[in-house]
Design an enzyme around this catalytic site. Structure first.
Site, PDB file in Angstrom:
ATOM      1  N   GLU A  93       0.859  -1.183   0.000  1.00 12.94           N
ATOM      2  CA  GLU A  93       0.000   0.000   0.000  1.00 12.94           C
ATOM      3  C   GLU A  93       0.895   1.232   0.000  1.00 12.94           C
ATOM      4  O   GLU A  93       1.740   1.399   0.864  1.00 12.94           O
ATOM      5  CB  GLU A  93      -0.882   0.017   1.247  1.00 12.94           C
ATOM      6  CG  GLU A  93      -1.680   1.290   1.415  1.00 12.94           C
ATOM      7  CD  GLU A  93      -2.365   1.391   2.768  1.00 12.94           C
ATOM      8  OE1 GLU A  93      -2.482   2.527   3.266  1.00 12.94           O
ATOM      9  OE2 GLU A  93      -2.751   0.351   3.331  1.00 12.94           O
ATOM     10  N   ASN A  97      -0.240  11.570   0.906  1.00 12.82           N
ATOM     11  CA  ASN A  97      -0.905  12.711   1.527  1.00 12.82           C
ATOM     12  C   ASN A  97      -0.847  13.851   0.516  1.00 12.82           C
ATOM     13  O   ASN A  97       0.242  14.277   0.110  1.00 12.82           O
ATOM     14  CB  ASN A  97      -0.223  13.086   2.836  1.00 12.82           C
ATOM     15  CG  ASN A  97      -0.394  11.987   3.875  1.00 12.82           C
ATOM     16  OD1 ASN A  97      -1.502  11.612   4.202  1.00 12.82           O
ATOM     17  ND2 ASN A  97       0.709  11.448   4.359  1.00 12.82           N
ATOM     18  N   GLU A 166      15.053  -5.063  -0.586  1.00  9.95           N
ATOM     19  CA  GLU A 166      15.977  -6.187  -0.704  1.00  9.95           C
ATOM     20  C   GLU A 166      15.568  -7.009  -1.921  1.00  9.95           C
ATOM     21  O   GLU A 166      14.382  -7.222  -2.178  1.00  9.95           O
ATOM     22  CB  GLU A 166      15.906  -7.053   0.556  1.00  9.95           C
ATOM     23  CG  GLU A 166      16.854  -8.223   0.551  1.00  9.95           C
ATOM     24  CD  GLU A 166      16.801  -9.027   1.846  1.00  9.95           C
ATOM     25  OE1 GLU A 166      17.611  -9.948   1.990  1.00  9.95           O
ATOM     26  OE2 GLU A 166      15.942  -8.740   2.708  1.00  9.95           O
TER      27      GLU A 166
END
EC number: 4.4.1.5
Length: 178
Positions: A93, A97, A166
Site C-alpha cells: 500500500e 498525503n 531487498e
C-alpha cells in the site's frame, strides 16, 4: 507431521485456533510523489495497481499494488476487486498525503537512518543477475549490489522515497544462515 514453526523463546508452539484464517495482507509506505512511486513500482518491479482509494475529507489516497500471477482471475468490478485485494498476501500500500509532491521540505524517514526502525521490503526474483541488469538499465539507485559486502547474492535498491528494497533469488538464499 508438517512444519509448524522454528522454536525460539517467546514463540508459541502452535498457532492459536482462534487465529485460523488470519493472513498478512499488506504493508504501507508513505510516498511523496505518487506518479514517481507508481512509475518505479509498476515499471521497475512489475507491480500492478489493484485499487486506488481516495479519502477527500482527509486529503489522502491509497494505492494497493501487487505482482499477481498472470493466470490469477482478478475481479473487474471495483467492489469485487476491493474484496479480492483485501484477501490477498503480499500487497504493498502506497499512501499519498495530498500536496506533498509540491512541498520541497516533505520527505519520509526510510527507517534505516537514526533513529532506526522500519528496515525494508523484499522482492524475490527468478534470476538475480538478470534483475541486476534490468535495474542497471533503468538507473536504479543501489544501497548494496550483490557482489558487495559480506552478504553476497543479496542486493538492496532504493525507491523514489529512499525506502530500501531487498532483492533475493530463492535458491541462492538456501545456503545463507545457520
Amino acid at each position: 507431521m508438517s512444519f509448524e514453526t522454528e522454536d525460539y523463546p517467546g514463540v508459541a508452539a502452535k498457532a492459536p485456533d482462534e487465529t485460523l484464517g488470519f493472513r498478512f495482507n499488506h504493508t504501507m509506505l508513505r510516498v511523496k510523489d505518487p506518479e514517481a512511486s507508481l512509475a518505479f513500482y509498476s515499471h521497475v518491479l512489475g507491480m500492478r495497481v489493484l485499487r486506488r482509494l481516495d479519502f477527500e475529507e482527509m486529503e489522502f489516497s491509497l494505492y494497493f499494488l501487487a505482482r499477481p500471477d498472470p493466470e490469477e482471475a482478478i475481479p473487474e468490478d471495483r467492489a469485487g476487486r476491493t474484496r479480492w485485494t483485501f484477501s490477498q498476501r503480499g500487497i504493498l500500500e502506497l499512501t499519498h498525503n495530498w500536496g506533498t509532491e509540491n512541498d520541497p521540505d516533505a520527505h519520509y524517514h526510510d527507517g534505516n537512518s537514526e533513529p532506526q526502525g522500519f528496515g525494508h521490503i523484499c522482492f524475490s526474483v527468478p534470476d538475480l543477475d538478470k534483475a541486476i541488469a534490468w535495474f542497471d538499465a533503468n538507473d536504479v539507485e543501489y544501497v548494496k549490489r550483490p557482489e558487495q559486502g559480506k552478504m553476497k547474492d543479496i542486493a538492496f535498491i532504493k525507491d523514489p522515497d529512499g525506502y530500501w528494497i531487498e532483492i533475493v533469488q530463492a535458491d541462492r538464499m538456501a545456503r545463507i544462515g545457520g
